[in-house]
Design a protein around this motif. Structure first.
Motif, PDB file in Angstrom:
ATOM      1  N   VAL A  72       3.623  21.109   2.605  1.00  0.00           N
ATOM      2  CA  VAL A  72       4.352  22.081   1.937  1.00  0.00           C
ATOM      3  C   VAL A  72       5.855  21.983   2.209  1.00  0.00           C
ATOM      4  CG1 VAL A  72       2.376  23.886   1.909  1.00  0.00           C
ATOM      5  CG2 VAL A  72       4.144  23.527   3.785  1.00  0.00           C
ATOM      6  N   THR A  73       6.454  21.340   3.031  1.00  0.00           N
ATOM      7  CA  THR A  73       8.128  21.287   3.378  1.00  0.00           C
ATOM      8  C   THR A  73       8.279  19.848   2.796  1.00  0.00           C
ATOM      9  OG1 THR A  73       7.479  20.226   5.520  1.00  0.00           O
ATOM     10  CG2 THR A  73       7.947  22.722   5.488  1.00  0.00           C
ATOM     11  N   ASN A  74       7.211  19.180   2.074  1.00  0.00           N
ATOM     12  CA  ASN A  74       7.807  17.786   1.381  1.00  0.00           C
ATOM     13  C   ASN A  74       8.368  16.837   2.210  1.00  0.00           C
ATOM     14  OD1 ASN A  74       7.118  18.824  -1.365  1.00  0.00           O
ATOM     15  ND2 ASN A  74       8.869  19.743  -1.386  1.00  0.00           N
ATOM     16  N   GLU A  75       7.719  16.730   3.644  1.00  0.00           N
ATOM     17  CA  GLU A  75       7.925  15.811   4.657  1.00  0.00           C
ATOM     18  C   GLU A  75       7.272  14.448   4.134  1.00  0.00           C
ATOM     19  OE1 GLU A  75      10.274  15.550   6.815  1.00  0.00           O
ATOM     20  OE2 GLU A  75      10.988  17.493   6.813  1.00  0.00           O
ATOM     21  N   LEU A  76       8.026  13.490   4.105  1.00  0.00           N
ATOM     22  CA  LEU A  76       7.122  12.190   3.810  1.00  0.00           C
ATOM     23  C   LEU A  76       6.196  11.703   4.547  1.00  0.00           C
ATOM     24  CD1 LEU A  76      10.358   9.918   2.809  1.00  0.00           C
ATOM     25  CD2 LEU A  76       9.013  11.313   1.136  1.00  0.00           C
ATOM     26  N   LEU A  77       6.236  12.119   6.076  1.00  0.00           N
ATOM     27  CA  LEU A  77       5.512  11.769   6.718  1.00  0.00           C
ATOM     28  C   LEU A  77       3.824  12.356   6.450  1.00  0.00           C
ATOM     29  CD1 LEU A  77       4.231  10.651   9.635  1.00  0.00           C
ATOM     30  CD2 LEU A  77       5.202  12.744  10.540  1.00  0.00           C
ATOM     31  N   GLY A  78       3.857  13.553   5.544  1.00  0.00           N
ATOM     32  CA  GLY A  78       2.733  13.987   5.171  1.00  0.00           C
ATOM     33  C   GLY A  78       1.741  13.110   4.307  1.00  0.00           C
TER      34      GLY A  78
ATOM     35  N   MET B 268      -2.533   9.116   3.943  1.00  0.00           N
ATOM     36  CA  MET B 268      -3.093   7.811   3.373  1.00  0.00           C
ATOM     37  C   MET B 268      -3.472   6.993   4.466  1.00  0.00           C
ATOM     38  SD  MET B 268      -2.880   6.307   0.591  1.00  0.00           S
ATOM     39  CE  MET B 268      -3.250   4.370  -0.088  1.00  0.00           C
ATOM     40  N   LEU B 269      -3.297   7.012   5.550  1.00  0.00           N
ATOM     41  CA  LEU B 269      -3.992   6.625   6.778  1.00  0.00           C
ATOM     42  C   LEU B 269      -5.360   7.021   6.976  1.00  0.00           C
ATOM     43  CD1 LEU B 269      -1.596   6.264   9.648  1.00  0.00           C
ATOM     44  CD2 LEU B 269      -2.542   4.421   8.717  1.00  0.00           C
ATOM     45  N   HIS B 270      -5.519   8.341   7.124  1.00  0.00           N
ATOM     46  CA  HIS B 270      -6.764   8.952   6.882  1.00  0.00           C
ATOM     47  C   HIS B 270      -7.667   8.631   5.803  1.00  0.00           C
ATOM     48  CE1 HIS B 270     -10.061  11.534   7.602  1.00  0.00           C
ATOM     49  NE2 HIS B 270      -9.848  12.171   6.273  1.00  0.00           N
ATOM     50  N   ASN B 271      -7.155   8.603   4.349  1.00  0.00           N
ATOM     51  CA  ASN B 271      -8.161   8.640   3.432  1.00  0.00           C
ATOM     52  C   ASN B 271      -8.539   6.906   3.094  1.00  0.00           C
ATOM     53  OD1 ASN B 271      -7.869  11.051   2.624  1.00  0.00           O
ATOM     54  ND2 ASN B 271      -6.113  10.881   1.246  1.00  0.00           N
TER      55      ASN B 271
ATOM     56  N   VAL C 241       0.859  -1.300   0.070  1.00  0.00           N
ATOM     57  CA  VAL C 241      -0.030   0.074   0.002  1.00  0.00           C
ATOM     58  C   VAL C 241       0.799   1.351  -0.015  1.00  0.00           C
ATOM     59  CG1 VAL C 241      -1.833   1.299   1.250  1.00  0.00           C
ATOM     60  CG2 VAL C 241      -1.848  -1.200   1.170  1.00  0.00           C
ATOM     61  N   PRO C 242       0.668   2.214  -1.050  1.00  0.00           N
ATOM     62  CA  PRO C 242       1.628   3.397  -1.208  1.00  0.00           C
ATOM     63  C   PRO C 242       1.769   4.058   0.527  1.00  0.00           C
ATOM     64  CG  PRO C 242       0.180   3.215  -2.959  1.00  0.00           C
ATOM     65  CD  PRO C 242      -0.075   2.108  -2.092  1.00  0.00           C
ATOM     66  N   HIS C 243       2.926   4.654   0.803  1.00  0.00           N
ATOM     67  CA  HIS C 243       3.074   5.309   1.733  1.00  0.00           C
ATOM     68  C   HIS C 243       3.107   4.719   3.179  1.00  0.00           C
ATOM     69  CE1 HIS C 243       3.061   9.106  -0.678  1.00  0.00           C
ATOM     70  NE2 HIS C 243       1.724   8.798  -1.148  1.00  0.00           N
ATOM     71  N   LEU C 244       2.571   3.384   3.189  1.00  0.00           N
ATOM     72  CA  LEU C 244       2.390   2.561   4.357  1.00  0.00           C
ATOM     73  C   LEU C 244       3.238   1.267   4.434  1.00  0.00           C
ATOM     74  CD1 LEU C 244      -1.337   2.872   4.775  1.00  0.00           C
ATOM     75  CD2 LEU C 244       0.437   4.558   5.415  1.00  0.00           C
TER      76      LEU C 244
ATOM     77  N   LYS D 232      -4.322  12.256  16.494  1.00  0.00           N
ATOM     78  CA  LYS D 232      -3.029  12.633  17.088  1.00  0.00           C
ATOM     79  C   LYS D 232      -2.589  14.216  16.442  1.00  0.00           C
ATOM     80  CE  LYS D 232      -2.129   9.089  19.602  1.00  0.00           C
ATOM     81  NZ  LYS D 232      -2.196   9.115  21.190  1.00  0.00           N
ATOM     82  N   HIS D 233      -3.284  14.284  15.173  1.00  0.00           N
ATOM     83  CA  HIS D 233      -2.694  15.639  14.590  1.00  0.00           C
ATOM     84  C   HIS D 233      -3.670  16.500  14.262  1.00  0.00           C
ATOM     85  CE1 HIS D 233       1.457  13.788  14.758  1.00  0.00           C
ATOM     86  NE2 HIS D 233       0.981  12.915  14.185  1.00  0.00           N
ATOM     87  N   MET D 234      -3.366  17.706  13.579  1.00  0.00           N
ATOM     88  CA  MET D 234      -4.263  18.475  13.123  1.00  0.00           C
ATOM     89  C   MET D 234      -3.959  19.120  11.744  1.00  0.00           C
ATOM     90  SD  MET D 234      -2.679  21.716  15.403  1.00  0.00           S
ATOM     91  CE  MET D 234      -2.499  20.681  16.784  1.00  0.00           C
ATOM     92  N   ARG D 235      -5.057  19.743  11.067  1.00  0.00           N
ATOM     93  CA  ARG D 235      -4.905  20.038   9.671  1.00  0.00           C
ATOM     94  C   ARG D 235      -3.507  20.995   9.557  1.00  0.00           C
ATOM     95  NH1 ARG D 235     -11.250  21.841   8.485  1.00  0.00           N
ATOM     96  NH2 ARG D 235     -11.960  19.935   9.062  1.00  0.00           N
ATOM     97  N   ALA D 236      -3.271  21.931  10.421  1.00  0.00           N
ATOM     98  CA  ALA D 236      -2.103  22.888  10.218  1.00  0.00           C
ATOM     99  C   ALA D 236      -0.723  22.065  10.214  1.00  0.00           C
ATOM    100  CB  ALA D 236      -2.110  23.884  11.405  1.00  0.00           C
ATOM    101  N   TYR D 237      -0.659  21.047  11.164  1.00  0.00           N
ATOM    102  CA  TYR D 237       0.448  20.257  10.973  1.00  0.00           C
ATOM    103  C   TYR D 237       0.380  19.554   9.621  1.00  0.00           C
ATOM    104  CZ  TYR D 237       3.983  16.795  12.426  1.00  0.00           C
ATOM    105  OH  TYR D 237       5.270  15.918  12.540  1.00  0.00           O
ATOM    106  N   VAL D 238      -0.549  18.995   9.208  1.00  0.00           N
ATOM    107  CA  VAL D 238      -0.412  18.076   7.736  1.00  0.00           C
ATOM    108  C   VAL D 238      -0.210  19.188   6.949  1.00  0.00           C
ATOM    109  CG1 VAL D 238      -1.691  16.811   6.377  1.00  0.00           C
ATOM    110  CG2 VAL D 238      -1.860  16.150   8.805  1.00  0.00           C
ATOM    111  N   HIS D 239      -0.885  20.250   6.815  1.00  0.00           N
ATOM    112  CA  HIS D 239      -0.349  21.238   5.766  1.00  0.00           C
ATOM    113  C   HIS D 239       0.900  21.497   5.940  1.00  0.00           C
ATOM    114  CE1 HIS D 239      -0.463  25.309   3.834  1.00  0.00           C
ATOM    115  NE2 HIS D 239       0.393  25.795   4.892  1.00  0.00           N
ATOM    116  N   HIS D 240       1.691  21.789   7.170  1.00  0.00           N
ATOM    117  CA  HIS D 240       3.189  22.171   7.162  1.00  0.00           C
ATOM    118  C   HIS D 240       3.934  20.802   6.791  1.00  0.00           C
ATOM    119  CE1 HIS D 240       7.047  22.733   8.998  1.00  0.00           C
ATOM    120  NE2 HIS D 240       6.920  21.092   9.501  1.00  0.00           N
ATOM    121  N   LEU D 241       3.529  19.825   6.816  1.00  0.00           N
ATOM    122  CA  LEU D 241       4.491  18.446   6.380  1.00  0.00           C
ATOM    123  C   LEU D 241       4.407  18.471   4.635  1.00  0.00           C
ATOM    124  CD1 LEU D 241       3.171  15.710   8.688  1.00  0.00           C
ATOM    125  CD2 LEU D 241       5.280  16.701   8.699  1.00  0.00           C
TER     126      LEU D 241
END
Length: 415
Positions: free
Chosen positions: A367-373, A378-381, A42-45, A356-365
């Motif tokens: 726009v900074t191209n962090e793989l955790l984003g 993918m977990l949420h979707n 599964v992509p990303h996971l 565990k996380h908020m929209r602002a944090y995922v947005h940050h991940l």
């Protein structure tokens, strides 16, 4: 493999697909979806991260186009892609193409079809196709088919030829399948082609149903292929020609509204590439599929997804600077709109990301191209999409399909 139907409501087939896998111990509720993978993951996971999700489908989808270039390695390994990829206990279904990818047309002949891997085009004869399946060792797989009749303007002659080729490929695959030791306990799904021509669809369905297949793949109904009303009419007519006890899987359909219309037309199974496409756009699925509880049972169960605190997904605002393929069922978390939004992706969602996380944090991940984003999205979707199918089955069970449809389709009315 057998589909045990418990009820049929407004064309929707509710039931349990039993006898899955070589041991026959697995089952899958329908309508439902397969677990989407690329190159058997599964992509990303990772597998461990994936299994933090609840109610995962018991059937995992792999595709020939992502595995064909690894044929020799898998052949030498001898134990199939399930063990090679470290998959958990699951049933494997192998499709010809990955519906999340578009493939160039014009590379089908009477003897071959082509798939496209990372190294380019791979031409497959029936013999090579079956050899690849023997190396993959799936529990069930789609037969070779000529699926290039969905383009606009395809002539009746070309559609007829595609149906003839697909039936010929199926007969050859069945003959070789019986002679291949690694596939003795596997089942073939016959492919129904015919483009947008009703007569050819019906002919393809009738002829395929005469063959000893375990189920049916409805091809050429991809989201970009035809108008939704035409798709529904063709699927309804085609389904009427297919035996009730065998499952129908449609390829290339993933949007919630299209899933519902296909279920009403008689489809049982879907791919789950849609959450991956949403993730790749940097978006999160955010649509409400919880119908108002029955007054007699109100308060006895917790809703799957709660209301959005009075808000709707800001589709218009996000589409103005988002991906043109973005749907009304998602929010674009790359947008600056979310840089100071400290709420979970979806209120009431129980996935790890939303807890565990908020929209602002995922947005940050993002726009900074962090793989955790990509991992969190993918977990949420996936969780949201699987919850949608569960709610769909519950709505059919409780005779509240229209309420469910109204809830899901409501977000399309956003101005």
């Amino acid at each position: 493999m057998k589909l045990e139907l418990s009820r049929v409501v407004q064309g929707c087939r509710l039931g349990l697909l039993t006898g899955l896998g070589k041991s026959g111990q697995h089952s899958l509720e329908v309508p439902g979806c397969l677990l989407y993978t690329r190159c058997a993951t599964v992509p990303h996971l990772t597998q461990d991260t994936l299994h933090t999700l609840r109610d995962l489908p018991s059937v995992t989808q792999v595709s020939v186009d992502s595995l064909a270039e690894h044929h020799e390695v898998l052949k030498e390994f001898k134990e199939g892609v399930r063990k090679f990829s470290g998959l958990h206990d699951t049933v494997l279904f192998c499709s010809l193409h990955d519906s999340a990818n578009s493939s160039p047309a014009g590379h089908v002949t009477n003897k071959t079809v082509s798939v496209w891997g990372s190294g380019g085009r791979i031409e497959l004869t029936v013999a090579r196709f079956i050899a690849i399946q023997a190396a993959i060792q799936p529990d069930c797989y789609q037969s070779m088919a000529d699926g290039e009749t969905w383009q606009a303007g395809t002539s009746r002659k070309r559609v007829r030829k595609a149906v003839d080729r697909t039936l010929a490929h199926l007969d050859e695959c069945l003959a070789l399948h019986q002679k291949t030791q690694e596939l003795k306990k596997a089942e073939i799904f016959g492919v129904v082609e015919g483009g947008d021509i009703l007569e050819e669809r019906l002919r393809s369905a009738r002829e395929t149903a005469k063959r000893p297949v375990g189920g049916f793949v409805l091809d050429g109904f991809h989201s970009a292929a035809m108008d939704q009303d035409v798709r529904v009419q063709l699927i309804k007519a085609t389904s009427a020609e297919l035996p009730q006890e065998k499952p129908r899987l449609v390829l290339g359909v993933g949007r919630p509204d299209e899933v519902i219309s296909c279920v009403e037309a008689g489809v049982d199974l879907f791919e789950s590439f849609f959450p991956f496409q949403v993730t790749e756009r940097g978006c999160a699925l955010s649509f409400n599929y919880t119908i108002d509880p029955d007054p007699e049972t109100a308060g006895t169960s917790t809703p799957t997804v709660l209301e959005f605190n009075g808000e709707r997904p800001a589709v218009k605002k996000l589409n103005s600077n988002g991906d043109e393929n973005m749907t009304p069922y998602e929010m674009n978390l790359k947008d600056k709109w979310y840089q100071d939004d400290f709420r979970p992706l979806v209120e009431g969602c129980s996935c790890y990301c939303c807890k565990k996380h908020m929209r602002a944090y995922v947005h940050h991940l993002l726009v900074t191209n962090e793989l955790l984003g990509g991992v969190l999205l993918m977990l949420h979707n996936m969780a949201h999409y699987l919850g949608f199918f569960k709610a769909l089955r519950e709505a059919i069970t409780s005779d509240r399909l229209q309420d469910f449809k109204n809830r899901v389709l409501h977000c399309r009315e956003v101005d």
